[in-house]
Design an enzyme around this catalytic site. Structure first.
Site, PDB file in Angstrom:
ATOM      1  N   CYS A  25      17.006  40.409 -14.439  1.00 59.81           N
ATOM      2  CA  CYS A  25      17.563  39.488 -13.199  1.00 59.81           C
ATOM      3  C   CYS A  25      18.670  40.143 -12.676  1.00 59.81           C
ATOM      4  O   CYS A  25      18.699  39.838 -11.217  1.00 59.81           O
ATOM      5  CB  CYS A  25      17.793  38.147 -13.967  1.00 59.81           C
ATOM      6  SG  CYS A  25      18.355  36.810 -12.887  1.00 59.81           S
TER       7      CYS A  25
ATOM      8  N   CYS B 266      16.091  39.126  -9.653  1.00 56.75           N
ATOM      9  CA  CYS B 266      16.385  37.789  -9.007  1.00 56.75           C
ATOM     10  C   CYS B 266      17.777  38.189  -8.055  1.00 56.75           C
ATOM     11  O   CYS B 266      17.542  37.668  -7.066  1.00 56.75           O
ATOM     12  CB  CYS B 266      16.861  36.728  -9.900  1.00 56.75           C
ATOM     13  SG  CYS B 266      15.649  36.851 -11.690  1.00 56.75           S
TER      14      CYS B 266
ATOM     15  N   LYS C 128      17.467  40.742  -5.582  1.00 57.10           N
ATOM     16  CA  LYS C 128      16.540  40.315  -4.395  1.00 57.10           C
ATOM     17  C   LYS C 128      16.948  39.151  -3.419  1.00 57.10           C
ATOM     18  O   LYS C 128      16.498  39.264  -2.438  1.00 57.10           O
ATOM     19  CB  LYS C 128      15.333  39.942  -5.260  1.00 57.10           C
ATOM     20  CG  LYS C 128      14.003  39.466  -4.301  1.00 57.10           C
ATOM     21  CD  LYS C 128      13.157  38.449  -5.252  1.00 57.10           C
ATOM     22  CE  LYS C 128      13.751  37.454  -5.822  1.00 57.10           C
ATOM     23  NZ  LYS C 128      12.779  36.653  -6.666  1.00 57.10           N
TER      24      LYS C 128
ATOM     25  N   TYR D 158       4.290  37.101  -6.329  1.00 61.00           N
ATOM     26  CA  TYR D 158       5.334  36.622  -5.745  1.00 61.00           C
ATOM     27  C   TYR D 158       6.291  38.005  -5.328  1.00 61.00           C
ATOM     28  O   TYR D 158       7.136  37.772  -4.461  1.00 61.00           O
ATOM     29  CB  TYR D 158       6.287  35.670  -6.568  1.00 61.00           C
ATOM     30  CG  TYR D 158       6.828  36.421  -7.932  1.00 61.00           C
ATOM     31  CD1 TYR D 158       8.276  36.510  -7.750  1.00 61.00           C
ATOM     32  CD2 TYR D 158       6.201  36.345  -9.082  1.00 61.00           C
ATOM     33  CE1 TYR D 158       8.783  37.116  -9.109  1.00 61.00           C
ATOM     34  CE2 TYR D 158       6.744  36.900 -10.288  1.00 61.00           C
ATOM     35  CZ  TYR D 158       7.920  37.175 -10.201  1.00 61.00           C
ATOM     36  OH  TYR D 158       8.742  37.619 -11.472  1.00 61.00           O
TER      37      TYR D 158
ATOM     38  N   HIS E 290      17.462   9.995   6.266  1.00 59.65           N
ATOM     39  CA  HIS E 290      16.847  10.429   7.436  1.00 59.65           C
ATOM     40  C   HIS E 290      17.785  10.885   8.491  1.00 59.65           C
ATOM     41  O   HIS E 290      18.981  10.452   8.467  1.00 59.65           O
ATOM     42  CB  HIS E 290      16.275   9.079   8.049  1.00 59.65           C
ATOM     43  CG  HIS E 290      15.662   9.413   9.499  1.00 59.65           C
ATOM     44  ND1 HIS E 290      14.125   9.969   9.527  1.00 59.65           N
ATOM     45  CD2 HIS E 290      16.048   9.177  10.840  1.00 59.65           C
ATOM     46  CE1 HIS E 290      13.963   9.901  10.842  1.00 59.65           C
ATOM     47  NE2 HIS E 290      15.077   9.490  11.695  1.00 59.65           N
TER      48      HIS E 290
ATOM     49  N   GLU F 131      12.367  13.700   3.220  1.00 57.46           N
ATOM     50  CA  GLU F 131      12.274  12.245   3.183  1.00 57.46           C
ATOM     51  C   GLU F 131      10.786  12.042   3.183  1.00 57.46           C
ATOM     52  O   GLU F 131      10.413  10.954   2.623  1.00 57.46           O
ATOM     53  CB  GLU F 131      12.840  11.512   4.469  1.00 57.46           C
ATOM     54  CG  GLU F 131      12.384  12.046   5.812  1.00 57.46           C
ATOM     55  CD  GLU F 131      12.766  11.214   6.991  1.00 57.46           C
ATOM     56  OE1 GLU F 131      12.788   9.988   7.021  1.00 57.46           O
ATOM     57  OE2 GLU F 131      13.471  11.832   7.699  1.00 57.46           O
TER      58      GLU F 131
END
Length: 454
Positions: free
Chosen positions: A44, A49, A52, A179, A436, A441
């Site tokens: 990681c 992670c 990256k 991924y 909003h 939303e």
């Protein structure tokens, strides 16, 4: 008479799960040692992670500059300096490694910067021949990229190699549709590399929601990734300037670099596990029970090496549960249900819970979904679309899954996962007032299902 051991716990592996378990156990008074043959921080922090995600940030700048022009900003010529970025990246990884190491030392953990293997259920042997006995052994050795053997691609890279490139290639072929392959395709395309991606399947990101996968693939193509589905390497030959690749669908092209991103495998080879009685699964993973314990009572394993859920936060939680079980006197199983995840492609994909296909096989469900051009993209003239999707169990009204494709989808899914984990119903979402104007939303304003299944 009680057996005497050198240590209460010996941890093999200095990644996120192993470091957390070692540190917390030592803070609780246990005598702990940890061995790591590479750099502290594991996949990681050092080659996954963290670097990256920093590359993801760098690769989104061209899109931001293009968007700026759509908002009236006059943007001059810009270029990316990989050596400058790479130097700063590695300095940051050095800093993080130092933090991991200091945390262990301050907690009283003895660190051995070398490979360790299991000699027997209570004995660990270091590469220099030194042996220690331990009441408990925790294996947290993670995984490594699987290197497919493709004739003619002997010089191909794996994901670990990307962070150490001296210069960025002008062109690259990425093999894989998971991924890792898809994230690197987006990153390198954003940094100016001509990217081609081969995947043998019908759509990338297998295991994620189908509608979300389609939208991510569409977005990747819009950003310049030459994504070729149903395609494999027919032939490969190293030539001047790179590797000449013949595709199974026809045609040949020379790529300066080839990246193999076809999966990862657990780091269990040559560790003495089977000789000690530890059961190894078909994929090379360590087989454990709900408490991360192997068939050998004194040996436990956490993280990617167990082949459960290969995510850093999961490994950390497994390490914490191990300490609570073994040293806290409180048997604590690890909860692997409803774990949220994010794919840092462009656009991002955030997901928690069941996909539409998965939910359709377990009874009547309703699908609430909307896909649209968000205000920010539409005003700038960008074609980007987002997806907000809820999978709802018809009878209980419980939200079984939430899937988001949008900028910052990882941030959004983290918050949505809290509600899904708590068992929120569609009506709970409906009762929540919208913020909003936002993209998110839509998660609380979708009134009618677009489909009913089962």
């Amino acid at each position: 008479m009680a057996t005497s051991f050198d240590l209460d716990l010996f941890v093999i592996g200095g990644g996120s799960g192993g470091v957390r378990a070692a540190r917390v156990a030592a803070q609780g008074g246990a005598k702990v040692a940890l061995a790591e043959e590479s750099r502290m921080g594991g996949t990681c922090v050092i080659r996954g992670c963290v670097p990256k995600k920093l590359m993801v940030f760098a690769s989104t700048v061209p899109g931001t500059l293009a968007e700026a022009a759509g908002y009236g900003w006059r943007v001059g010529a810009a270029s990316f300096d990989w050596p400058v970025f790479r130097k700063k990246l590695h300095s940051e990884l050095d800093r993080l490694e130092g933090i991991y190491r200091a945390g262990l030392v301050n907690a009283g953990v003895t660190i051995h910067d070398q490979r360790a293997v299991i000699a027997d259920p209570h004995r660990v042997r270091l590469a220099d021949g030194t042996e220690f006995t331990a009441r408990h052994i925790l294996v947290a050795t993670g995984g490594r990229p699987f290197r497919a053997e493709i004739p003619g691609c002997e010089s191909a890279m794996v994901s670990d190699d990307v962070f150490n490139l001296e210069t960025l290639p002008k062109s690259i072929l990425i093999i894989g549709g998971g991924y890792i392959a898809s994230e690197f395709a987006c990153v390198l395309a954003g940094l100016g590399v001509k990217v081609t991606q081969f995947y043998r399947g019908e759509q990338i990101l297998r295991g994620f929601d189908g509608e979300a996968r389609d939208l991510v693939a569409e977005g990747m193509r819009e950003r310049g990734v030459d994504l070729r589905l149903g395609t494999t390497i027919e032939a490969a030959e190293e030539v001047e300037g790179g590797t000449r690749i013949t595709a199974s669908t026809g045609g040949a092209e020379v790529y300066e670099k080839v990246l193999l991103a076809t999966g990862r495998v657990p780091n269990t080879h040559g560790m003495g596990l089977e000789e000690a009685g530890v059961k190894i699964g078909k994929a090379g993973e360590i087989v454990v029970n709900e408490y991360s314990q192997t068939d050998v009572p004194s040996i436990y394993a956490v993280g990617d090496v167990t082949g459960r859920i290969a995510l850093t936060p999961v490994a950390i939680r497994e390490g914490m549960a191990f300490v609570e079980t073994v040293f806290g006197g409180n048997p604590t199983p690890v909860d692997h249900e409803l774990v949220p995840s994010a794919v840092f492609t462009q656009p991002e994909l955030g997901s928690v819970g069941l996909t539409e296909d998965e939910a359709g096989g377990r009874g009547p469900v309703e699908i609430y979904a909307t896909s649209f051009r968000p205000m920010r993209s539409a005003f700038a003239g960008a074609p980007d679309r987002v997806l907000m999707k809820l999978v709802v169990e018809t009878e209980s009204r419980r939200v079984l899954g939430c899937h988001i494709v949008s900028p910052e989808a990882g941030e959004l899914i983290q918050l949505a996962a809290v509600a899904v984990k708590m068992g929120a119903t569609k009506e709970d979402f409906d009762r929540t007032c919208a913020v909003h104007p936002t993209m998110a939303e839509e998660l609380v304003t979708m009134k009618m299902p677009v489909r009913r299944l089962g």
